[in-house]
Design an enzyme around this catalytic site. Structure first.
Site, PDB file in Angstrom:
ATOM      1  N   ARG A 154     -81.951  -3.573  13.503  1.00  0.00           N
ATOM      2  CA  ARG A 154     -83.258  -4.116  13.125  1.00  0.00           C
ATOM      3  C   ARG A 154     -84.260  -4.012  14.265  1.00  0.00           C
ATOM      4  O   ARG A 154     -85.410  -3.599  14.075  1.00  0.00           O
ATOM      5  CB  ARG A 154     -83.116  -5.592  12.723  1.00  0.00           C
ATOM      6  CG  ARG A 154     -82.213  -5.857  11.520  1.00  0.00           C
ATOM      7  CD  ARG A 154     -82.181  -7.350  11.249  1.00  0.00           C
ATOM      8  NE  ARG A 154     -81.241  -7.737  10.216  1.00  0.00           N
ATOM      9  CZ  ARG A 154     -79.974  -8.064  10.431  1.00  0.00           C
ATOM     10  NH1 ARG A 154     -79.487  -8.043  11.668  1.00  0.00           N
ATOM     11  NH2 ARG A 154     -79.193  -8.438   9.441  1.00  0.00           N
ATOM     12  N   ARG A 232     -78.072  -6.136  26.644  1.00  0.00           N
ATOM     13  CA  ARG A 232     -77.251  -7.003  27.477  1.00  0.00           C
ATOM     14  C   ARG A 232     -77.039  -6.299  28.809  1.00  0.00           C
ATOM     15  O   ARG A 232     -76.908  -5.069  28.865  1.00  0.00           O
ATOM     16  CB  ARG A 232     -75.891  -7.262  26.817  1.00  0.00           C
ATOM     17  CG  ARG A 232     -75.927  -8.308  25.699  1.00  0.00           C
ATOM     18  CD  ARG A 232     -76.045  -9.699  26.282  1.00  0.00           C
ATOM     19  NE  ARG A 232     -75.866 -10.745  25.282  1.00  0.00           N
ATOM     20  CZ  ARG A 232     -76.852 -11.409  24.717  1.00  0.00           C
ATOM     21  NH1 ARG A 232     -78.109 -11.110  25.025  1.00  0.00           N
ATOM     22  NH2 ARG A 232     -76.614 -12.372  23.837  1.00  0.00           N
ATOM     23  N   GLU A 261     -76.530 -13.084  35.132  1.00  0.00           N
ATOM     24  CA  GLU A 261     -77.736 -13.895  35.015  1.00  0.00           C
ATOM     25  C   GLU A 261     -77.435 -15.357  35.340  1.00  0.00           C
ATOM     26  O   GLU A 261     -76.363 -15.849  35.008  1.00  0.00           O
ATOM     27  CB  GLU A 261     -78.297 -13.772  33.591  1.00  0.00           C
ATOM     28  CG  GLU A 261     -78.710 -12.347  33.244  1.00  0.00           C
ATOM     29  CD  GLU A 261     -79.272 -12.223  31.831  1.00  0.00           C
ATOM     30  OE1 GLU A 261     -79.377 -13.258  31.123  1.00  0.00           O
ATOM     31  OE2 GLU A 261     -79.604 -11.100  31.432  1.00  0.00           O
ATOM     32  N   HIS A 279     -84.994 -12.209  31.332  1.00  0.00           N
ATOM     33  CA  HIS A 279     -84.431 -12.353  29.979  1.00  0.00           C
ATOM     34  C   HIS A 279     -85.392 -13.133  29.080  1.00  0.00           C
ATOM     35  O   HIS A 279     -85.055 -14.175  28.519  1.00  0.00           O
ATOM     36  CB  HIS A 279     -83.072 -13.043  30.029  1.00  0.00           C
ATOM     37  CG  HIS A 279     -82.202 -12.708  28.836  1.00  0.00           C
ATOM     38  ND1 HIS A 279     -80.844 -12.652  28.901  1.00  0.00           N
ATOM     39  CD2 HIS A 279     -82.526 -12.421  27.549  1.00  0.00           C
ATOM     40  CE1 HIS A 279     -80.343 -12.344  27.707  1.00  0.00           C
ATOM     41  NE2 HIS A 279     -81.359 -12.193  26.877  1.00  0.00           N
TER      42      HIS A 279
END
Length: 316
Positions: A154, A232, A261, A279
């Protein structure tokens, strides 16, 4: 009616926590802050609420015999041991769809930022260098360039739609070719990288895609190519990427995600050919509200005995 007890396994957005505390008894990261008390309440916990970066391993679920649902506020759920949940017929839900536009917008933003050196230009002005040194070096045109998308779900398709407005030629790689799309399909990231100017990564994380973008793929992208990662951090071999950026193996990178992270490698901080964001792909008030609402709605549907709104694809 008593409120069901649930466990929050991450520092959740206030937009979600407000809804959870109104409907449930929320044990906020109790498994981390007070293991002794957690051991006492664990047998009553009926659901887990987490974020896209949450870790929900088998070992945690094994401590929750009454667990009925794992609700993730995020499209990614690679930190959840889905097979372990499915063994116990525990559904896992996430929040796809509502963040497509936001992530796609940031992908395009990073592409423009690194190609045109927008953050670097801002600093050039602020440091007084424009008046002292004159014009900045020329940068890279985006319109009409060749775009490769790794993962055409998507969000990948939303990125492609935006790129069409820039007159870009679009190609992609995925597990299989998508019917009804005119974009050119390549069977691997390596084959795709060799044919594009910008390589955007938007494939799911997890063991199956770990270091999918490796030194070989970066070499194929080449010294005039740019990497954009809004997927990711684990999908990209960071050591190989840093090496390519330092040695001119690729022209630059726009990165919103990192392996460790919130502590990306310090080697990236010193590089002029990168744009780094913390992020933030889905981080607008509107989108985070929609994500929170969907995560809460999945919990509500479950406890009302209704169909879940957005179970993960693995759920039968």
């Amino acid at each position: 009616m008593s409120r069901p007890p649930i466990l929050a396994v991450a520092k959740l957005s206030p937009l979600l926590m407000e809804q959870l505390t109104a409907a449930y008894v929320v044990h906020d990261r109790l498994h981390e802050t007070d293991p002794a008390t957690f051991a006492k309440v664990a047998p009553q916990i009926r659901a887990i609420a987490g974020s896209g970066e949450s870790k929900v391993p088998r070992s945690l679920m094994d401590q929750l015999p009454a667990l009925e649902l794992v609700s993730i506020m995020g499209v990614g759920y690679d930190g959840v041991d889905v097979p372990a949940a499915l063994e116990r017929r525990i559904p896992v839900t996430h929040t796809p769809g509502v963040l497509n536009d936001e992530v796609a917008d940031l992908a395009i933003g990073l592409m423009l930022s690194i190609a045109r050196r927008i953050p670097q230009a801002d600093q050039y002005v602020r440091a007084g260098r424009w008046g002292k040194e004159g014009a900045m070096p020329l940068t890279r045109k985006v319109s009409g360039a060749r775009l490769g998308i790794v993962g055409l779900g998507r969000i990948g398709q939303a990125i492609a739609t935006r790129a069409e407005a820039f007159g870009m030629s679009i190609a992609y790689t995925a597990r299989s070719a998508k019917e009804g799309l005119a974009y050119r399909f390549y069977p691997s990231a390596l084959a795709l990288a060799a044919q594009v100017d910008f390589l955007v990564v938007i494939t799911p994380g997890g063991a199956g895609t770990k270091h999918l973008i490796n030194a070989e793929v970066l070499a194929a992208l080449g010294p005039k190519g740019y990497l954009i990662n809004v997927a990711r951090g684990s999908v990209v071999d960071e050591a190989a990427l840093i090496d390519a950026l330092q040695k001119g193996g690729i022209a630059g990178a726009g990165l919103d995600v990192f392996d460790n992270e919130p502590h990306p490698p310090e080697a990236l901080w010193a590089l002029e050919n990168v744009v780094l964001t913390p992020h933030i792909a889905s981080a607008t008030w509107q989108t985070r509200q929609a994500m929170a609402d969907l995560a809460a709605a999945n919990l509500q549907a479950h406890f009302a005995g209704k169909d879940l709104l957005s179970p993960v694809p693995e759920w039968p």
